[in-house]
Design an enzyme around this catalytic site. Sequence first.
Site, PDB file in Angstrom:
ATOM      1  N   ARG A 152       0.823  -1.213   0.000  1.00  0.00           N
ATOM      2  CA  ARG A 152       0.000   0.000   0.000  1.00  0.00           C
ATOM      3  C   ARG A 152       0.859   1.266   0.000  1.00  0.00           C
ATOM      4  O   ARG A 152       0.430   2.294  -0.504  1.00  0.00           O
ATOM      5  CB  ARG A 152      -0.933   0.004   1.207  1.00  0.00           C
ATOM      6  CG  ARG A 152      -2.109  -0.918   1.014  1.00  0.00           C
ATOM      7  CD  ARG A 152      -3.052  -0.823   2.175  1.00  0.00           C
ATOM      8  NE  ARG A 152      -4.276  -1.557   1.889  1.00  0.00           N
ATOM      9  CZ  ARG A 152      -5.252  -1.727   2.757  1.00  0.00           C
ATOM     10  NH1 ARG A 152      -5.162  -1.225   3.967  1.00  0.00           N
ATOM     11  NH2 ARG A 152      -6.334  -2.390   2.418  1.00  0.00           N
TER      12      ARG A 152
ATOM     13  N   LYS B 220     -16.211 -13.458   5.634  1.00  0.00           N
ATOM     14  CA  LYS B 220     -17.191 -12.398   5.840  1.00  0.00           C
ATOM     15  C   LYS B 220     -18.337 -12.556   4.855  1.00  0.00           C
ATOM     16  O   LYS B 220     -18.348 -11.977   3.779  1.00  0.00           O
ATOM     17  CB  LYS B 220     -16.525 -11.028   5.690  1.00  0.00           C
ATOM     18  CG  LYS B 220     -15.672 -10.677   6.888  1.00  0.00           C
ATOM     19  CD  LYS B 220     -15.161  -9.258   6.779  1.00  0.00           C
ATOM     20  CE  LYS B 220     -13.669  -9.228   6.622  1.00  0.00           C
ATOM     21  NZ  LYS B 220     -13.158  -8.063   5.924  1.00  0.00           N
TER      22      LYS B 220
ATOM     23  N   GLY C 238      -8.074  -8.010   1.500  1.00  0.00           N
ATOM     24  CA  GLY C 238      -6.797  -7.961   2.202  1.00  0.00           C
ATOM     25  C   GLY C 238      -6.209  -9.338   2.444  1.00  0.00           C
ATOM     26  O   GLY C 238      -5.014  -9.565   2.254  1.00  0.00           O
TER      27      GLY C 238
ATOM     28  N   GLY D 137     -12.811  -4.127   0.711  1.00  0.00           N
ATOM     29  CA  GLY D 137     -14.159  -3.576   0.856  1.00  0.00           C
ATOM     30  C   GLY D 137     -14.494  -2.617  -0.271  1.00  0.00           C
ATOM     31  O   GLY D 137     -15.589  -2.663  -0.841  1.00  0.00           O
TER      32      GLY D 137
HETATM   33  P1  ADP Z   1     -10.670 -11.073   2.313  1.00  0.00           P
HETATM   34  O1  ADP Z   1      -9.918 -10.202   3.299  1.00  0.00           O
HETATM   35  O2  ADP Z   1      -9.757 -11.644   1.280  1.00  0.00           O
HETATM   36  O3  ADP Z   1     -11.838 -10.379   1.741  1.00  0.00           O
HETATM   37  P2  ADP Z   1     -12.129 -12.324   4.472  1.00  0.00           P
HETATM   38  O4  ADP Z   1     -11.689 -11.226   5.354  1.00  0.00           O
HETATM   39  O5  ADP Z   1     -13.586 -12.417   4.155  1.00  0.00           O
HETATM   40  O6  ADP Z   1     -11.267 -12.317   3.117  1.00  0.00           O
HETATM   41  O7  ADP Z   1     -11.734 -13.718   5.122  1.00  0.00           O
HETATM   42  C1  ADP Z   1     -10.417 -14.125   5.258  1.00  0.00           C
HETATM   43  C2  ADP Z   1     -10.292 -15.149   6.332  1.00  0.00           C
HETATM   44  O8  ADP Z   1     -11.140 -16.233   6.079  1.00  0.00           O
HETATM   45  C3  ADP Z   1      -8.893 -15.724   6.435  1.00  0.00           C
HETATM   46  O9  ADP Z   1      -8.304 -15.297   7.627  1.00  0.00           O
HETATM   47  C4  ADP Z   1      -9.124 -17.220   6.429  1.00  0.00           C
HETATM   48  O10 ADP Z   1      -8.379 -17.919   7.411  1.00  0.00           O
HETATM   49  C5  ADP Z   1     -10.587 -17.346   6.718  1.00  0.00           C
HETATM   50  N1  ADP Z   1     -11.158 -18.593   6.246  1.00  0.00           N
HETATM   51  C6  ADP Z   1     -11.040 -19.148   5.032  1.00  0.00           C
HETATM   52  N2  ADP Z   1     -11.642 -20.352   5.003  1.00  0.00           N
HETATM   53  C7  ADP Z   1     -12.146 -20.559   6.232  1.00  0.00           C
HETATM   54  C8  ADP Z   1     -12.870 -21.622   6.846  1.00  0.00           C
HETATM   55  N3  ADP Z   1     -13.190 -22.706   6.160  1.00  0.00           N
HETATM   56  N4  ADP Z   1     -13.226 -21.483   8.132  1.00  0.00           N
HETATM   57  C9  ADP Z   1     -12.898 -20.374   8.823  1.00  0.00           C
HETATM   58  N5  ADP Z   1     -12.227 -19.333   8.306  1.00  0.00           N
HETATM   59  C10 ADP Z   1     -11.857 -19.434   7.031  1.00  0.00           C
HETATM   60 MG    MG Z   2     -10.226  -9.679   5.350  1.00  0.00          MG
END
Ligand code: ADP
Ligand code: MG
Length: 419
Positions: free
Chosen positions: A60, A223, A376, A399
Amino acid sequence: MLITDQKEESNLSERDLSGMLKFREKMSITDLDLKNKRVLVRVDFNVPLDEYGNITDSRRIRMTLPTIHYLLNENCRIILVSHLGRPGGQKSEDLRLAPIYKRLKEYLPFVRIFHAPDCVGPEVENMVKNLKKGEILLLENPRFHPQEKDNDPIFSGELASLADIYVTDAFATAHRKHSSTYGVCPYFKQKGYGFLMEKEMKFLTHCIEKPKRPFTVILGGKKVEDKLDVIKYLIGLADNVLIGGGMAYTFLLAKGYSIGKSVRDLTRLDNIKYYLKEANNYSTKIYLPRDVVVCDELDYPTEIKTVPITEIGDEHVGVDIGEETIEIYKKILSQSEQVIWQGPLGVFEKKEFENGTREIARYLIEKEIFTIIGGGDSAAAFEKFGFQDEVSFISTGGGASLEVMRGVLLPAIECLSDK
Ligand code: ADP
Ligand code: MG
């Protein structure tokens, strides 16, 4: 009985991109009269820090260097403002910008850079007054003040009074209406976006406006809420949506499978049922895992195995997609012309559960499939695997990129000058 309301349902087919495309009518940094001016630049230096306060990923910061160099060439006095973490409107020693200041000096060794103790007030005003052309002042975390998140007009005015012109390069915070991202704008006559913002917006809007088909979206992470909102807009737009990560379990639950102790978001179950049903009326195919990796306990697993989704036991926690799913997803990706990936496919932070995310990432790179990474944690996964320089584009904002995919104009761009 579904609780999804009619208003939401009617949005599925009507995709209005006019908001998103308005960014082209806004002034960019190259449209501004910057020579010798004092410029307030909102950047997003909200970088991940380890437990000792060291920066673990400085993308960033690096990504804003073209904007900073451009302003230096224009002989500007540059005032940088960025939040860091969530100090909750109070001073927090751990969330001062000192590590960022240090990194910035490493990136710009021939530039005099100063670090202010705050972002407003007499001391800061004095430092701005003493700032010479071609010098940089890094302000302290504006989130030390509750007024920042409240978008307080007086605070915004104080911040704005430090400069003549406003430039925003803070894509990752552009969906927030805070003082430094939004509230300061009315106080400036000239305000435009920087090169990082431009790059992010160009990549994303191009993919959404004229998708190269087949267009596949990978949705993972945990999320559900944020991403579900986007699925609504993807139905009718994307050709394929591949679901994985923690999100997948709420989808599997919605389809009637048992998911044991896996993560879930029950508040969204009815929406998911509705989207799965509705996707059938459009050309969008939503794919769910066919097999998953499960364990007995996330933190200290003693048993790890792959099971078909019909055999997830009460004692199981789902942590990754299985081999069969990886193969199916690869096949779909091999025929895709454009991919947007939001959210890791498993708990990639743990070596035992990184396979699905790593395999799919490796495949996209090997096959040179045009891919944008948003989110992220998805970006962190690419960094962890060392793939960050091989993928087409990694967005600096999760986001914000989801918001762009919905077709809305980000508030931090909306408030800029029209061309
Ligand atoms: P991003 O930041 O890429 O948008 P999120 O914040 O929604 O993604 O989610 C990321 C998190 O989701 C990671 O820390 C990962 O460990 C978790 N994750 C992925 N698969 C699973 C799962 N099956 N159960 C629980 N957490 C998970
Ligand atoms: Mg995230």
